[in-house]
Scaffold this active site. Structure first.
Site, short mmCIF file in Angstrom:
data_model
loop_
_atom_site.label_atom_id
_atom_site.label_comp_id
_atom_site.label_asym_id
_atom_site.label_seq_id
_atom_site.Cartn_x
_atom_site.Cartn_y
_atom_site.Cartn_z
N LYS A 51 0.98 -1.08 -0.02
CA LYS A 51 0.07 0.02 -0.05
C LYS A 51 0.85 1.26 -0.02
CE LYS A 51 -4.20 -2.11 1.85
NZ LYS A 51 -3.77 -3.56 2.05
C1 LIG Z 1 -4.14 -4.49 1.41
C2 LIG Z 1 -3.61 -5.93 1.44
C3 LIG Z 1 -3.81 -7.07 0.56
C4 LIG Z 1 -5.26 -6.86 -0.25
O1 LIG Z 1 -5.05 -6.00 -1.43
P1 LIG Z 1 -6.44 -5.38 -2.10
O2 LIG Z 1 -6.34 -4.31 -2.95
O3 LIG Z 1 -7.53 -5.15 -1.17
O4 LIG Z 1 -7.13 -6.49 -2.86
C5 LIG Z 1 -3.28 -8.03 0.35
N1 LIG Z 1 -2.04 -8.17 1.08
C6 LIG Z 1 -1.67 -7.31 2.00
C7 LIG Z 1 -0.31 -7.32 2.95
C8 LIG Z 1 -2.46 -5.97 2.24
O5 LIG Z 1 -1.90 -5.02 3.02
#
Ligand SMILES: *Cc1c(COP(=O)(O)O)cnc(C)c1O
Length: 466
Positions: free
Chosen positions: A112
């Site tokens: 993210k």
């Molecule tokens: C947020 C997150 C996900 C999921 O991603 P999406 O975009 O919501 O599908 C997967 N792995 C980690 C470590 C995350 O922080």
């Protein structure tokens, strides 16, 4: 080259907006999500261009004239200079035709950061130019909150209040939020669950007077700029593999809200040499069941070892649904209303055969399989992977042919989920050097009951003092 780039809502009735207004709007006023009015086409670039340069190039046609190209390039440089690996998103080979794309070298150790380091800078740039301020309020089950806080902690024009469920996020996740002491950042432990936190945020947005008075804004994964920023690494991964003109490269994506994998779909749509998109789910397998049955049917959330994917309904799916409806916003709105009421959304065979079957694969993965995969990768390759990444690797095994090149997205650093990794391997991954003293840093947080009036009072005081 480009002039203005316009965005429309998946539900068809909200006003068209340019990039900057879309950035600040989050959700559209008709309840839909913003998508570009037209998909530009983007070419693969040089295999050795820096990530930040490719980011600026790929984003440019989506941003249009809203941001000057030099300013955009500078923001990309600043955002990706915060990553500890000079490649930003490096590949690691994991056997024949298999690679990991390490997206966890940013400040808070999850993918993210790739989007939120840039989004924080975009917010500041646009708000400074307009002389405006906003208040970002959000709920987090862990990773989003810390990445969002790190992304905006230097933004003069953004106040941020993040709610998290008291006692229900990991200590690393909590400390990553509560040890940031910027005056504009506030964290609140709510006596309740993640869903309670989300309901409080929704209630604040639904209180129109409150929302307008405090210029509330969102940074959850439905924000268009977040989805867009993630498109970049699908291009650069293929370019690093020198595969722009050879066999298409498939991607396996551990999926929660469908944001990351949607970015892969967009990369494919605008010209990246992407093959299949493999969707990995944990026990919260609404997407896997959709691929199996052509019906989306919501169920309760089950806690798992991959908590950032413990999601009941994948909100970004609406953007793909809009395409599946040939961009008919009225039809999409009707489907979403029906889904909210009946918890069921069925897609006809022709639509499924056109949009889903040729592109998507899906696989669910239990906690036991997750642990077994972490142990196997450690044994065979000497690499520690986090539980989310392990779900992606299980899905790769289940869905890809042996001769199909597959990149699995490594979405979190193993140290962020050290308990699960230690349980699987007996080895406890260490935090990277810049975080080694995380457990010694002083924490600052507020604790509040699950009560809307109390939380609103806190937001008022937080934005007043900054
Ligand atoms: C947020 C997150 C996900 C999921 O991603 P999406 O975009 O919501 O599908 C997967 N792995 C980690 C470590 C995350 O922080």
């Amino acid at each position: 080259m480009t002039s203005s780039s316009q965005y429309i809502s998946t539900r068809g009735t909200a006003p068209r907006l340019g990039f900057n207004d879309t950035l600040l709007a989050g959700l559209a006023s008709d309840g839909g999500l913003y998508v570009p009015e037209e998909w530009p086409s983007v070419k693969h670039g040089s295999t050795d261009a820096p990530f930040a340069q490719r980011a600026a190039e790929i984003l440019a046609p989506f941003v249009g004239d809203d941001i000057d190209s030099h300013a955009l390039a500078a923001m990309c440089r600043d955002a990706y200079a915060t990553f500890r690996d000079s490649h930003v998103a490096p590949l690691r080979e994991l056997g024949d035709n298999r690679w990991l794309l390490e997206l966890f070298h940013g400040p808070t150790l999850a993918f993210k950061d790739v989007a939120l380091q840039l989004v924080g800078r975009l917010f500041d740039h646009v708000l400074t130019a307009r002389g405006e301020r906003i208040t970002v309020v959000g709920a987090t089950s862990g990773d989003t909150g810390s990445a969002a806080i790190d992304g905006v902690k230097h933004c003069a024009n953004v106040s941020m209040v993040i709610l998290y469920p008291q006692g229900r996020i990991s200590e690393v996740q909590r400390r990553q939020m509560t040890t940031v002491h910027s005056a504009n950042v506030h964290t609140v432990a709510i006596d309740g669950s993640f869903d309670d936190c989300q309901d409080l945020v929704k209630a604040m947005f639904n209180d129109r007077a409150f929302r307008d008075q405090h210029r509330l804004a969102a940074v959850n994964s439905i924000n268009w700029a977040r989805v867009l920023a993630q498109v970049v690494y699908y291009f650069t991964a293929i370019e690093q593999l020198h595969a722009s003109d050879s066999a298409p490269v498939s991607f396996s994506v551990p999926t929660g809200n469908f944001g990351n994998v949607l970015s892969g779909w967009i990369a494919r749509r605008i010209g990246a040499n992407v093959g299949h998109l493999i969707v990995g789910s944990n026990a919260n397998d609404i997407l896997t069941r959709f691929f199996e049955t052509q019906t989306m049917s919501a169920a309760g959330v089950v806690p798992t070892l991959s908590p950032s994917m413990d999601i009941q309904v994948s909100s970004n799916f609406e953007r793909l649904l809009f395409e599946m409806n040939n961009r008919d916003g009225v039809a999409t709105a009707a489907q979403m209303t029906k889904f909210r009421e009946s918890k069921q959304l069925a897609v006809d065979a022709a639509t499924f055969g056109t949009w889903i079957r040729p592109v998507f694969r899906g696989q669910r993965c239990s906690d036991a399989d997750t642990l077994a995969k972490i142990a196997e990768v450690h044994r065979r390759h000497g690499v520690l992977v986090d539980p989310h990444t392990a779900v992606g690797l299980v899905a790769t095994d289940a869905c890809a042919a042996a001769d199909e090149p597959v990149v699995t997205l490594a979405t979190a650093h193993p140290a962020k989920f050290a308990d699960a990794v230690a349980q699987a391997t007996g080895e406890r991954p260490a935090l990277p050097a810049h975080m080694a003293d995380l457990f010694d840093r002083p924490e600052r947080t507020e604790r509040l009951p699950n009560d809307l009036a109390a939380v609103q009072r806190f937001v008022v005081s937080a934005t007043a003092t900054r």
